[in-house]
Design an enzyme around this catalytic site. Structure first.
Site, PDB file in Angstrom:
ATOM      1  CB  CYS A   1      -2.417   4.111 -11.951  1.00 37.90           C
ATOM      2  SG  CYS A   1      -1.316   4.759 -13.221  1.00 37.90           S
TER       3      CYS A   1
ATOM      4  CG  HIS B   1       0.277   6.746  -9.608  1.00 39.83           C
ATOM      5  ND1 HIS B   1       0.152   5.401  -9.895  1.00 39.83           N
ATOM      6  CD2 HIS B   1      -0.542   6.975  -8.547  1.00 39.83           C
ATOM      7  CE1 HIS B   1      -0.696   4.843  -9.044  1.00 39.83           C
ATOM      8  NE2 HIS B   1      -1.138   5.771  -8.219  1.00 39.83           N
TER       9      HIS B   1
ATOM     10  CG  HIS C   1      -3.958   4.837  -5.988  1.00 42.30           C
ATOM     11  ND1 HIS C   1      -2.587   4.898  -6.070  1.00 42.30           N
ATOM     12  CD2 HIS C   1      -4.230   4.497  -4.697  1.00 42.30           C
ATOM     13  CE1 HIS C   1      -2.049   4.612  -4.889  1.00 42.30           C
ATOM     14  NE2 HIS C   1      -3.016   4.367  -4.041  1.00 42.30           N
TER      15      HIS C   1
END
Length: 203
Positions: A88, A140, A152
């Site tokens: 990510c 994240h 993402h």
């Protein structure tokens, strides 16, 4: 090199309890894995990418637009480039450097200290959006696209894709957004050494 990803190949996580955001390490297949296993294709992301190329061929390539170029790239923990894969934060770091000339810190938790905080109802394309997916805040990160969508690199076994922040899984884990100075009129650069504590500063 510090590996800073969103998930590891050997970790499984499950909800800590009803109505909580906490996650616990467990041995069996997690709620997170079950959710991600059902979201493999990305027709929406492919559509958005195609529309951009058709409708805005001469537009400047911003952070979100650049990230959309890498739809379908495989997830790799610690991955920093499209030829080897992204995690990510690796996707965000790569897209920011390519599109805006920014050198961002490698960890999503450090990115969450940069720029300016943005309320959820004031999100704009290119804002960084953060989620608690590993039992701690800002574990994240993705890039906001507009209309509740973000791009993402999710987890091991998946690929870079577009998802809806209003789906229950992400809605429960959302915990903030930041706007980098380079998303405005003035481009900016961050010192890699002090990025963990320094706000993005204009050139």
């Amino acid at each position: 090199m510090v590996l800073a990803g969103c998930a590891t190949q050997n970790e499984n996580y499950a909800l800590g309890g009803p109505g909580t955001d906490s996650l616990m390490l467990v041995g069996d297949r997690s709620h997170r894995d079950q959710y991600l296993a059902h979201v493999r294709s990305d027709p929406l992301g492919a559509y958005l990418s195609a529309q951009e190329k058709v409708s805005r061929p001469s537009a400047p390539r911003g952070l979100a637009s650049t990230a959309l170029n890498y739809l379908g790239i495989k997830y790799r923990f610690g991955g920093n480039a499209p030829d080897t894969g992204f995690d990510c934060s690796g996707l965000v770091v790569y897209a920011a450097e390519k599109s805006l000339g920014l050198k961002l810190p490698r960890r999503s938790s450090e990115m969450a200290r940069l720029g300016q905080s943005v309320k959820r109802d004031e999100l704009e394309r290119g804002d960084l959006v953060f989620f608690n997916t590993r039992g701690h805040r800002f574990s994240h990160v993705g890039i906001y696209l507009g209309e509740g969508k973000f791009v993402h690199a999710p987890s091991t076994g998946s690929r870079v894709r577009v998802e809806d922040m209003n789906i229950g899984y992400w809605k429960k884990r959302y915990n903030g957004a930041r706007r980098l100075a380079a998303n405005g009129p003035t481009h900016a650069r961050v010192s890699g050494k002090s990025a963990a504590t320094q706000k993005v500063a204009s050139k």
